[in-house]
Motif scaffolding. Structure first.
Motif: not given
Lengths: 257, 614, 233
Positions: A216-221
């Motif tokens: 899983i990759l998590v993107l934020n801003r």
């Protein structure tokens, strides 16, 4: 074996807002990779750069070593990237089978054929693909009459028509019931395993993500803030704060075991 | 210096008139998504009404302006009646229906106006107090022009205030984006639409009423202004009033100066400007993506190949047609050639619109190019009939290739408007380039070769070319090429995602349709023996649309029924007095009562018969 | 408050709802559960007068409202929050709210801008922004706020948790609790069972256009076979 997809330093800004900021990752053959993050985190922008709808400001996207940046979507498709859409995109004025036949006709480069009867071409291949997603019994129905979950499965059959190496799925289970979500992703996972396709998908349903994603990759801003297995992501305090919240609206880890 | 200023002021005064009519058109489109062809009629009726009132009360300033306002208000009232009786029933219909319905209203108004005010042009009085000229830098400028220059921006400001400072305006802008949602929030859409329509009609009426001191009132005012008004709305962006103002100024001022250099330019200039603007900004100067489509349409049913029975019926019909010259009189044979030409034209238009999803308001362009190319081939280049016939469709293809390249960059109403612009440009060139095309006099004496000169022999030439063309297009509709074209229409995103170059594909579809329209034009030219600029005109383009609509757009056989019915009805009705009124009424009846056309009716009938048996 | 009986709905030839019956009581939050395409949205749209071919009975406060125009139904006191949000992108946040504004209604809580901005603090910061400039979560909040401006007694919420991040879904749950505390009734359609359980008093399960089950969540938990066969979770 080397990576199917290599993304390096991908960046894009819209009117001064950095939508995607220096994102890098790779996808291995047969891998099921989830891209998650809050609304507006840059998932869709990221996706649209992978499949050629958007041109990044900087960075590189390589499919089996070939650069994709600057290639139009239709050529990226020919290079072996299939895709499904958040809101299904099908040819509503055709039957279910004809939708698959269209992908096959294009794959066999016969779209400029002006004399054959389109509906009689590649029938067997189309049926085989519809069997794969258990839609054979609906093959003669007008696409406009299908239930939403069936449309999603049809899209999967269309996306598999040219035997892609990589499948990009934008919120594949959006708008489906929990049971259908699990069924669709289990179906996809099965196909992935048999055909050796790699999948990158975005998703909001954490049950689906934690049940199927290998990584899983998590993107934020626009930035990649975490990467890892389901357990690692759940335990990550930053991810909890910006995205997962208190965990009241998806299943506990134990339920997935 | 003074001269150029005078030219500028004239341009600005024209801009005000143009803005008034275009702003109303834009408001109506924005809210109701109807491309209102009858807007020119509102303008014309406004002028006539005001002529009557102002002549009656011309003594005083109050009487004059009272007459102008009252005329505009009366037009607003007429708009209300039309909205409530006709348009309210077709808001959910595809844009083509609405266009054709409003064209029916145009025809009805032409005959009504003529019945009330007569066919002669009328010259109204000047506005009291504004009837002289002032000198600016030594050039005389009519005072009335200065008043107009002030009225335009004043109206723009008033509309802006209404739209941004009143609740009604906010509701109108919301409805422009999502009518149904506005209804679900408790707003009565019906009245919102009526009010927007009345405002639009009022503005058009005002535009017409204000023209009295500047030009004679005539029955040609409606269609002469509507093309330009469409152009202004499209350049500004459909639904944008500010855009309409900027575009009106742009067009009028450019025109005021361009005619100094090249006097004939005014016919084509607006259309050239529109083409340029749309290439750079596909939604117009102030338009928003998504503003290009009318009401959403229900998905079509899949195509089916013709069954055994259908095939036999069709072969029998073609066989009967082939034998008919042996049995009927010569004038019927000639009428049958007309029918075949119209059918090929309608089928080619349907291929582009129905199969390709590209609505064309200017399909006559390619018909006309085919006809002119054939005529010039025999008259100027001394080619025989057969070489001319062989070459002319390629000329039509070249024209379609050229204009199509621009058109396929757009979609929806914008695409339709650009096809209209293309046709108007070609028409303007043909009309004015006297030395090359014969201008208004056309090209006469375009007769078939000696061996083909009998009606019966020419019938068979027409038969082979037209039936062949129709067969080719039908075959293409079922082919991978046609399916892909339909795919692009259904979902451009999906088509792109399965490797289709969507623009290129549409371009080729456009060209194929244009080529076969050209073939129809070729057959037409030799059957009439002459060609005139109206073979490229708006009227013929609309005839084509009516045929497709009359037959039913959702069936491949639709345009065939439609063309046959159209030619028959036209042949009968044009012999009557007030035929425009009757024809307009027929159009309205079809649109309101049989929206799926003849093909839909036949389909229902067949189902009923089969159902009865079962 | 809302009483639906024997509701049939069609789109063209497709028969979507078949004899649907449900009721929502005073100050009650009721969830409508089911797969996509089961008929949840169509039920909501039918109540709201947005489906043209319907049969049966839809009574609101004792009055038959089936067949009425949607603006009449809204004026009677039913607010509708559509699944696709459908905010007016070219209008500012304030103008969006203005479109929804209606007179105060006896027996229903009255919502003012200030009151709404307390419930949705993000919207106050962005009151002059255009709707299309908001993020997905903010748009979802705006569409609810816009409906509340009509001072409804009953709110229909079509899939409020669809397509938004879990943190926002949690906020949404708080909003619904707040609405209930204000005295409103809510009918919501949901696929996220976790979320529905958090906020609702009762649930209906709809499948292929027919009501298959109804009861409380405690009852639902006691009958695993039900959720297994219709929701399969």
């Amino acid at each position: 074996m080397s990576a199917v997809l290599e993304v390096q330093g991908l960046s894009k800004s819209f009117g001064g807002v950095q939508a995607v900021d220096d994102v890098s990752f790779t996808v291995e053959p047969g891998e099921f990779l989830a891209l998650i993050g809050p609304n507006g985190a840059g998932k869709t922008t990221c996706f649209n750069m992978l499949n050629g709808y958007l041109r990044p400001d900087a960075g590189s996207v390589k499919l089996r070593g070939q650069e994709l940046i600057g290639t139009p979507p239709r050529k990226i498709w020919r290079m072996g990237v299939g895709r499904t859409f958040q809101i299904t995109e099908t040819f509503l004025s055709m039957t279910v089978r004809e939708n698959v036949q269209m992908a096959l006709i294009s794959h066999h480069r016969r779209i400029y054929d002006i004399f054959s009867r389109a509906t009689r071409l590649y029938v067997d291949e189309a049926n085989a693909l519809l069997d794969l997603v258990s839609m054979r019994d609906q093959s003669a129905r007008p696409c406009s009459e299908l239930a939403y979950g069936d449309l999603k499965r049809l899209e999967l059959a269309i996306a598999l028509a040219h035997r892609p190496a990589l499948l990009l799925m934008d919120e594949p289970t959006a708008g489906m019931a929990p049971s259908e979500r699990i069924a669709l992703m289990a179906l996809t996972a099965g196909i992935v395993e048999r055909e050796g396709v790699s999948v990158v998908f975005t998703e909001h349903d954490m049950d689906v993500v934690f049940a199927h994603a290998h990584r899983i990759l998590v993107l934020n801003r626009g930035m990649l803030i975490a990467e890892g297995s389901g357990a690692e992501i759940r335990a990550n305090p930053t991810v909890q704060e910006v995205y997962l919240g208190g965990g009241t609206v998806f299943q506990k880890e134990a339920d997935h075991a | 210096m003074g001269f150029y200023l005078a030219q500028l002021l004239t341009g600005l005064a024209n801009a005000s008139s143009l803005f008034l009519i275009a702003s109303g058109l834009s408001i109506i489109f924005g809210v109701t998504r109807i491309v209102n062809f009858a807007h020119g009629s509102f303008y014309m009726v406004g002028a006539y009404m005001s002529y009557t009132l102002v002549t009656l009360w011309s003594g005083s300033i109050l009487g004059y302006w009272g007459g102008v306002i009252l005329a505009a208000a009366a037009v607003g009232l007429i708009g209300l009646v039309i909205e409530m009786t006709i348009l309210r029933r077709i808001y959910r219909a595809p844009e083509l229906f609405q266009l054709v319905a409003t064209f029916g209203v145009v025809l009805i108004f032409q005959d009504l106006t003529q019945a009330v005010w007569g066919a002669e042009d009328l010259l109204g009085p000047r506005a009291p107090g504004l009837d002289s000229a002032v000198r600016i830098f030594g050039e005389p400028i009519p005072e009335y022009d200065l008043a107009l220059i002030a009225i335009g921006p004043a109206v723009l400001l008033a509309i802006w205030l209404v739209f941004h400072r009143t609740r009604w305006g906010v509701l109108v802008r919301a409805a422009t984006q999502d009518r149904e949602m506005v209804g679900a929030l408790g707003v009565n859409q019906a009245w919102l639409f009526s009010a927007a329509f009345v405002l639009g009609a009022f503005l058009a009426g005002l535009g017409g009423a204000l023209q009295i001191p500047r030009e004679a009132v005539s029955l040609q005012m409606d269609l002469s202004i509507i093309g330009e008004a469409f152009v202004v709305v499209v350049i500004g962006g459909m639904g944008s009033v500010t855009g309409a103002f900027v575009a009106a100024v742009l067009i009028s001022v450019l025109n005021a100066f361009a005619i100094l250099i090249f006097p004939q330019v005014s016919i084509v200039l607006p259309f050239v400007v529109m083409a340029v603007v749309l290439i750079v900004r596909p939604y117009g100067l102030f338009g928003k993506p998504g503003s290009e489509h009318g009401a959403p349409v229900e998905p079509e049913q899949p195509l089916t190949l013709m069954g055994q029975k259908g095939l036999m019926v069709m072969i029998a019909a073609v066989f009967v047609l082939a034998l008919s010259p042996l049995a009927v009189a010569d004038f019927t044979t000639i009428l049958l050639v007309d029918v075949m030409v119209a059918t090929l034209f309608a089928v080619s238009l349907h291929f582009m619109m129905g199969v390709g999803g590209m609505v064309s308001f200017g399909h006559a362009a390619y018909f006309g190019v085919g006809a002119y190319a054939a005529a010039m081939g025999v008259k100027y280049f001394g080619l025989g009939m057969v070489p001319s016939m062989a070459l002319a469709p390629f000329c039509a293809a070249a024209a379609a290739l050229f204009f199509g390249w621009f058109c396929v960059r757009l979609s929806g109403v914008y695409l339709a408007m650009l096809t209209l612009a293309a046709a108007q440009i070609l028409w303007g060139v043909t009309f004015q380039w006297q030395d090359f095309t014969g201008g208004d006099d056309g090209i006469l004496g375009v007769w078939p070769a000696q061996w083909a000169s009998s009606d019966r022999v020419y019938f068979y030439i027409a038969f082979v070319l037209c039936i062949g063309g129709i067969w080719l297009l039908r075959r293409a509709a079922h082919s991978p090429f046609g399916y892909t074209l339909r795919g692009v229409r259904d979902s451009r995103t999906r088509a792109e995602a399965i490797g289709v170059d969507t623009r290129f594909h549409q371009w080729m579809g456009f060209t194929l349709a244009g080529t076969l329209a050209g073939l129809a034009g070729v057959v037409f030219a030799f059957s009439k023996g002459s060609v005139f600029p109206d073979t490229l005109g708006i009227a013929l383009s609309i005839d084509g649309l009516i045929m497709v609509l009359l037959g039913g757009i959702h069936a491949l056989a639709g345009p065939i029924y439609g063309a046959v019915a159209f030619v028959m009805i036209e042949d009968w009705v044009t012999r009557l007095d007030y035929w425009r009124f009757i024809f307009g009424a027929i159009i309205l009846v079809v649109v309101l009562l049989a929206p799926d056309g003849i093909a839909g009716g036949v389909h229902r009938l067949v189902r009923m018969i089969r159902g009865g048996k079962a | 408050m809302l009483e639906v009986n024997g509701l049939n709905a069609r789109y063209g030839r497709a028969h979507i709802l078949n004899g649907v019956a449900l009721s929502v009581g005073e100050n009650e939050v009721v969830a409508l559960l089911g797969r996509n395409g089961a008929g949840k949205s169509t039920t909501m749209k039918s109540v709201m007068g947005l489906v043209r071919q319907t049969e049966g009975s839809i009574r609101y406060e004792g009055q038959e409202i089936r067949g009425k125009a949607s603006h009449t139904i809204c004026r009677a006191g039913i607010g509708y929050v559509p699944e696709e949000r459908r905010i007016f992108g070219e209008l500012t946040v304030e103008e969006n709210l203005e479109v929804g504004r209606r007179e105060a209604r006896p027996g229903a809580p009255e919502w003012t801008l200030d009151h709404l901005f307390k419930l949705f603090p993000n919207l106050e910061e962005r009151r002059r922004n255009l709707g299309k400039q908001l993020s997905g979560g903010e748009q979802q909040m705006l569409t609810i706020a816009r409906t509340l401006m009509g001072n409804p007694k009953l709110v229909l919420l079509d899939e409020p948790s669809e397509g938004i991040a879990p943190v926002i879904v949690e906020q949404m749950a708080k909003v619904i609790e707040e609405l209930k505390a204000e005295g409103l009734s809510v009918l919501l359609s949901e696929q996220n069972l976790h979320f529905a359980r958090l906020v609702s008093d009762r649930a209906y399960i709809i499948e292929k256009g027919e009501m298959r089950w109804n009861g409380t969540f405690a009852e639902l938990d006691a009958q695993p076979a039900v959720s297994q066969s219709y929701l399969a979770v």
